[in-house]
Write an enzyme that holds these catalytic residues in place. Structure first.
Site, mmCIF file in Angstrom:
data_model
loop_
_atom_site.group_PDB
_atom_site.id
_atom_site.type_symbol
_atom_site.label_atom_id
_atom_site.label_comp_id
_atom_site.label_asym_id
_atom_site.label_seq_id
_atom_site.Cartn_x
_atom_site.Cartn_y
_atom_site.Cartn_z
ATOM 1 N N GLU A 1 2.267 -4.385 23.476
ATOM 2 C CA GLU A 1 3.209 -2.907 23.737
ATOM 3 C C GLU A 1 2.576 -2.477 25.116
ATOM 4 O OE1 GLU A 1 2.748 -0.193 20.336
ATOM 5 O OE2 GLU A 1 3.711 -1.726 18.968
ATOM 6 N N HIS B 1 8.119 2.095 18.770
ATOM 7 C CA HIS B 1 6.959 2.294 17.950
ATOM 8 C C HIS B 1 7.041 4.042 17.805
ATOM 9 C CE1 HIS B 1 2.461 1.574 17.015
ATOM 10 N NE2 HIS B 1 2.602 2.170 16.284
ATOM 11 N N THR C 1 7.118 -2.746 10.805
ATOM 12 C CA THR C 1 6.692 -1.460 11.124
ATOM 13 C C THR C 1 5.186 -1.245 11.196
ATOM 14 O OG1 THR C 1 7.015 -0.385 8.848
ATOM 15 C CG2 THR C 1 8.895 -0.226 10.469
ATOM 16 N N SER C 2 4.517 -2.364 11.034
ATOM 17 C CA SER C 2 3.105 -2.334 10.925
ATOM 18 C C SER C 2 2.097 -2.409 12.219
ATOM 19 C CB SER C 2 2.784 -3.445 9.863
ATOM 20 O OG SER C 2 2.602 -4.681 10.390
ATOM 21 N N ARG C 3 1.863 -3.602 12.600
ATOM 22 C CA ARG C 3 1.256 -3.820 13.761
ATOM 23 C C ARG C 3 1.779 -4.954 14.401
ATOM 24 N NH1 ARG C 3 0.416 1.013 13.818
ATOM 25 N NH2 ARG C 3 -1.680 2.061 13.859
ATOM 26 N N ALA D 1 8.159 4.904 14.565
ATOM 27 C CA ALA D 1 8.235 5.039 12.941
ATOM 28 C C ALA D 1 7.719 6.461 12.421
ATOM 29 C CB ALA D 1 7.812 3.935 12.127
ATOM 30 N N GLY E 1 0.951 -1.071 0.195
ATOM 31 C CA GLY E 1 -0.102 -0.006 0.094
ATOM 32 C C GLY E 1 0.826 1.131 0.178
ATOM 33 N N ARG E 2 0.442 2.167 0.733
ATOM 34 C CA ARG E 2 1.109 3.602 0.812
ATOM 35 C C ARG E 2 2.500 3.468 1.342
ATOM 36 N NH1 ARG E 2 -4.261 5.291 2.162
ATOM 37 N NH2 ARG E 2 -3.671 4.140 4.083
ATOM 38 N N ILE E 3 2.787 2.759 2.392
ATOM 39 C CA ILE E 3 4.025 2.732 3.107
ATOM 40 C C ILE E 3 4.950 1.612 2.448
ATOM 41 C CG2 ILE E 3 5.277 2.209 5.241
ATOM 42 C CD1 ILE E 3 2.726 3.293 6.692
HETATM 43 P P1 NAD Z 1 -2.346 0.939 3.213
HETATM 44 O O1 NAD Z 1 -3.687 0.674 3.542
HETATM 45 O O2 NAD Z 1 -1.884 1.980 2.017
HETATM 46 O O3 NAD Z 1 -1.656 -0.304 2.757
HETATM 47 C C1 NAD Z 1 -1.878 -1.624 3.428
HETATM 48 C C2 NAD Z 1 -1.670 -2.550 2.011
HETATM 49 O O4 NAD Z 1 -2.191 -3.967 2.619
HETATM 50 C C3 NAD Z 1 -2.970 -2.233 1.126
HETATM 51 O O5 NAD Z 1 -2.053 -2.558 -0.154
HETATM 52 C C4 NAD Z 1 -3.788 -3.748 1.449
HETATM 53 O O6 NAD Z 1 -4.292 -4.065 0.057
HETATM 54 C C5 NAD Z 1 -2.791 -4.734 1.820
HETATM 55 N N1 NAD Z 1 -3.351 -5.844 2.521
HETATM 56 C C6 NAD Z 1 -4.587 -5.784 3.068
HETATM 57 N N2 NAD Z 1 -4.792 -7.012 3.957
HETATM 58 C C7 NAD Z 1 -3.662 -7.981 3.383
HETATM 59 C C8 NAD Z 1 -3.589 -9.504 3.661
HETATM 60 N N3 NAD Z 1 -4.182 -10.216 4.157
HETATM 61 N N4 NAD Z 1 -2.310 -9.796 2.988
HETATM 62 C C9 NAD Z 1 -1.481 -8.785 2.157
HETATM 63 N N5 NAD Z 1 -1.994 -7.598 1.878
HETATM 64 C C10 NAD Z 1 -2.834 -6.982 2.530
HETATM 65 O O7 NAD Z 1 -1.753 1.255 4.702
HETATM 66 P P2 NAD Z 1 -0.321 2.101 4.983
HETATM 67 O O8 NAD Z 1 -0.722 3.582 5.040
HETATM 68 O O9 NAD Z 1 0.478 1.716 3.865
HETATM 69 O O10 NAD Z 1 -0.157 1.687 6.389
HETATM 70 C C11 NAD Z 1 0.050 0.206 6.789
HETATM 71 C C12 NAD Z 1 0.015 0.184 8.169
HETATM 72 O O11 NAD Z 1 1.290 0.336 8.659
HETATM 73 C C13 NAD Z 1 -1.204 0.434 8.990
HETATM 74 O O12 NAD Z 1 -2.524 -0.192 8.861
HETATM 75 C C14 NAD Z 1 -0.670 0.832 10.176
HETATM 76 O O13 NAD Z 1 -1.052 -0.230 10.815
HETATM 77 C C15 NAD Z 1 0.945 0.600 10.217
HETATM 78 N N6 NAD Z 1 1.489 1.839 10.730
HETATM 79 C C16 NAD Z 1 2.744 1.737 11.603
HETATM 80 C C17 NAD Z 1 3.167 2.961 12.150
HETATM 81 C C18 NAD Z 1 4.120 2.891 12.951
HETATM 82 O O14 NAD Z 1 4.344 4.049 13.784
HETATM 83 N N7 NAD Z 1 4.945 1.743 13.161
HETATM 84 C C19 NAD Z 1 2.946 4.150 11.321
HETATM 85 C C20 NAD Z 1 1.827 4.266 10.235
HETATM 86 C C21 NAD Z 1 1.413 3.084 9.947
#
Ligand code: NAD
Length: 322
Positions: free
Chosen positions: A270, A288, A239-241, A290, A157-159
């Site tokens: 956490e 946490h 860096t996701s969850r 990022a 996705g975005r990140i």
């Molecule tokens: P996003 O929605 O743009 O990207 C997520 C991607 O994951 C999407 O392309 C989606 O299609 C894909 N996806 C969903 N379910 C899936 C699965 N079962 N298997 C494979 N791919 C799957 O989100 P983003 O803005 O890129 O952020 C991603 C995550 O990063 C957020 O949901 C958040 O939990 C985490 N995050 C963490 C921090 C931090 O401080 N560490 C900061 C920002 C975001």
């Protein structure tokens, strides 16, 4: 004018925007996460019109019931796994988040973790501070180069796609990815190869970076079985969850040499970490942070305020989750 409860102090820019529009704000004075009782107690004090909440607040049926007057919960985060969105929908409560603002910052932090674990930066830092460094050595703290290696993105996705951009353009890495949705734009930009399963990515990648949202379907996406598919020389970065990775299984994999190392910013429970994790020299651990740059945290505050202002202006908030 609307009265909003803010569950923890956030950068002034967002609060100033809201006050500038005449909103009344009650900001929690606690320097820390409110306990469930503290949060419910605070919400019951006044008929708030909305709540500005954080990823550390659990927002569920009990929370909504504590403040039935609140028609919007504006989350100060892009992830919204802390909110029961289905319950909000049932009750007609609007939920917003802060996407985009932190994309590049989090991707850069993932890059930092990749570099730190591959170049053994944190281990070197610990050695220097220990006073035990005996001087340069040809075999000391040997790490790995990134050039020409393969980055495997889980969740482009975005990140995830921004990280791939950094790795491909800056480090000449190859990119492969798995996502529930194929992203042809991303493939064109980075030359990324789509894999039909996460297993394919895990087997092939030298660095696996996880960027999926936390959902029922992504809990323990990385488990003991899947860690075993990774190369012994590979690194895992998350860096996701936290709950996306089975942390106990990861500790085992780090200790047994199933994988070479890990870079983590998020943890299953956490602020605790799984037993043994902090003893793993081959893990680089950040608390946490990022998205924690001055600019990005300010931008997140601005977005959260914009969502609330739009909602109370009768418009669709720019970052509507539901
Ligand atoms: P996003 O929605 O743009 O990207 C997520 C991607 O994951 C999407 O392309 C989606 O299609 C894909 N996806 C969903 N379910 C899936 C699965 N079962 N298997 C494979 N791919 C799957 O989100 P983003 O803005 O890129 O952020 C991603 C995550 O990063 C957020 O949901 C958040 O939990 C985490 N995050 C963490 C921090 C931090 O401080 N560490 C900061 C920002 C975001």
């Amino acid at each position: 004018m609307p009265t909003i409860y803010v569950t923890r102090k956030i950068p002034d820019i967002g609060l100033a925007m809201l006050r500038g529009k005449g909103f009344t704000l009650d900001v929690s004075e606690k320097d820390g996460v409110l306990t469930k009782e503290e949060l419910l107690g605070a919400l019951r004090k006044r008929s708030y019109d909305g709540v500005l909440c954080l990823l550390t607040d659990t927002i569920n049926a009990e929370t909504f019931a504590a403040v039935p007057s609140a028609k919007i919960f504006a989350n100060y985060a892009v992830g919204f796994n802390n909110i029961d969105v289905a319950e909000a929908k049932k009750r007609g409560v609007t939920i917003t988040n802060t996407p985009g603002a932190l994309t590049n910052t989090v991707a850069e932090h993932a890059m930092a973790l990749i570099m730190a674990v591959a170049t053994r930066t944190a281990e070197g830092d610990r050695l220097m501070r220990s006073g035990k460094w005996g001087g340069w050595g040809p075999m000391q703290l040997l790490g790995a180069d990134l050039k020409g290696k393969t980055l495997g993105v889980l969740g482009a996705g975005r990140i995830g796609s921004r990280l791939a951009f950094h790795c491909q353009k800056g480090f000449e890495m190859n990119v492969i990815y798995y996502d529930v949705k194929q992203n042809t734009e991303f493939e064109k930009e980075t030359g990324a190869k789509f894999c039909a399963t996460p297993e394919e990515v895990l087997k092939e990648a030298d660095v696996v970076s996880v960027h999926v949202p936390l959902l029922d379907s992504t809990k323990h996406l990385i488990n003991a079985e899947r860690l075993k598919l990774m190369k012994k020389t590979a690194y895992l970065v998350n860096t996701s969850r936290g709950p996306v990775v089975d942390e106990a299984a990861l500790v085992e994999a780090l200790k047994s040499g199933t994988i070479a190392g890990a870079g983590l910013d998020v943890y299953e429970s956490e602020p605790k970490t799984a037993p043994g994790l902090t003893e793993c020299e081959n893990a680089v651990l950040t608390p946490h942070i990022a998205s924690a740059t001055e600019t990005t945290r300010g931008e997140m505050a601005r977005l959260a305020a914009e969502n609330l202002i739009a909602f109370f202006d009768g418009k669709t908030p720019p970052n509507l989750v539901q």
